[in-house]
Design an enzyme around this catalytic site. Sequence first.
Site, PDB file in Angstrom:
ATOM      1  N   LYS A   1       0.854  -1.178   0.000  1.00  0.00           N
ATOM      2  CA  LYS A   1       0.000   0.000   0.000  1.00  0.00           C
ATOM      3  C   LYS A   1       0.895   1.236   0.000  1.00  0.00           C
ATOM      4  CE  LYS A   1      -3.882   1.964   2.660  1.00  0.00           C
ATOM      5  NZ  LYS A   1      -4.783   1.730   3.823  1.00  0.00           N
TER       6      LYS A   1
ATOM      7  N   SER B   1      -9.858   1.753   2.512  1.00  0.00           N
ATOM      8  CA  SER B   1      -8.976   2.599   1.729  1.00  0.00           C
ATOM      9  C   SER B   1      -7.887   1.843   0.968  1.00  0.00           C
ATOM     10  CB  SER B   1      -8.282   3.614   2.652  1.00  0.00           C
ATOM     11  OG  SER B   1      -7.420   2.956   3.589  1.00  0.00           O
TER      12      SER B   1
ATOM     13  N   SER C   1      -9.995  -0.770   6.638  1.00  0.00           N
ATOM     14  CA  SER C   1      -9.343  -0.507   5.353  1.00  0.00           C
ATOM     15  C   SER C   1      -8.705  -1.725   4.715  1.00  0.00           C
ATOM     16  CB  SER C   1      -8.275   0.587   5.517  1.00  0.00           C
ATOM     17  OG  SER C   1      -8.875   1.842   5.684  1.00  0.00           O
TER      18      SER C   1
END
Length: 448
Positions: free
Chosen positions: A81, A156, A180
Amino acid sequence: MMRELLQASAWRQAEMIARKEISPVELVFASLAAAEECQSKLGAFISIDHVGATEAARKAEVDVLSGRPLGAFHGVPVALKDDQFTAGLRTTGGSLAFEHYTPEADGPATARLRREGAIIVGKTAMSEFAMAVPTATALGPEVRNPWDPSRTAGGSSGGSAAAVASGVVSLSIATDTGGSIRAPAAMCGVFGFSPTPGLTVGGNDFGASPDLTVLGAMSRDLKDLRLAAKVLSEGEPNAAIRPMGLTVGVLGPLPSCFDEALAKLERAGVTVFQKRLSLSDCWLEDFGTISDHVRWKKLGTRLADDPTNRSKLLATTRARFDRGRLITPKRLAEAWERRAAFRAFFESAILGPCDAVITRTFPFEPPPLTDLNAQGDYVRSLVTSLGWVNFAGGCSLTVPVAVENNLPVGLHLAARGGAESILLGMADLLPVAARSAFNRMSVTGSAH
């Protein structure tokens, strides 16, 4: 053949590389090609590192041929990420304010993965500083779901989920503050692991509350998650335990597609019963107070308060920073006090005599992209469904146990902090329906 090898688990890829059955160079080349295809169809990446990954793969191959000691992920392509710092590779946090930022040093998670031989092929798309649910920023469009590109991949960490589900990588490292990891993992039909706060190194390298934000992982294989937890852990994580004799409580109604999963638990000696308790969102305001204050203190003071940087932020991010600025010391102290009370409630009422509780990971199907902003209850439902585990200091795992309407459905297991061994033991028993669907899916973006 390489496309088939990309579908293998990370631990299996590492095993085959160590036995000289496959070349890390060929595997990484295949992963990079898949990443480009995935990017064009799903928008899962912010950066793809052809030069760095190729150089690392060639070095990994030399190490194998030279008989040098190999790490747990030696030669295996992984994705990170884009809130994890990577030396020499652009790291944006999903924000235009950091569009050209290249860290000089690796973050703690990146350093550990590289030490174990993992090869970072790219940085996955995320919402700006992980402060929103849709994985869409000024740097790129909303990440599409590999099962149905007309739908969102969630957030996210939507880029990580899409990259794993579409077969670019078998493992992606991500962060979770209020769902997330787990929400996009469930929407894309993969495992998503959110460990106890403090168990794994670091978190969001751009700044987030260490009491709420955890570093976890997504994979298509449970063993990969165990291995990642061991590599990223501050201590030695407990091994999975035999679940016989454990008790699990069911919170709220579950869809009928979970019946097989519950039956498997019971056949293995797990006591399953319906809890007469429904989760409320009474904790949600305090969760937001703590989270927004920390983010404003660590990031907002140098971004939202600077006119040039402020103009580069999304309106939703500016609003969160502005909210954090207005939180008074008294209000913050009260929020922390109520969090302590909620943790006690989690132990005594939500869990009580149970070793774990089960819910549906996310109450909706992945929303269509066009409806994402119009669906007002989407963001609130995600945090309400999953953020309570972070707020209570627990650990959790989503398992892709079913497919309905050609879309994956995740079962959510949650337990008290430090009980990862219980979650992993129970998850071993559960069906993984989405895996069979994965065999029909590739980065063409369809599971049909």
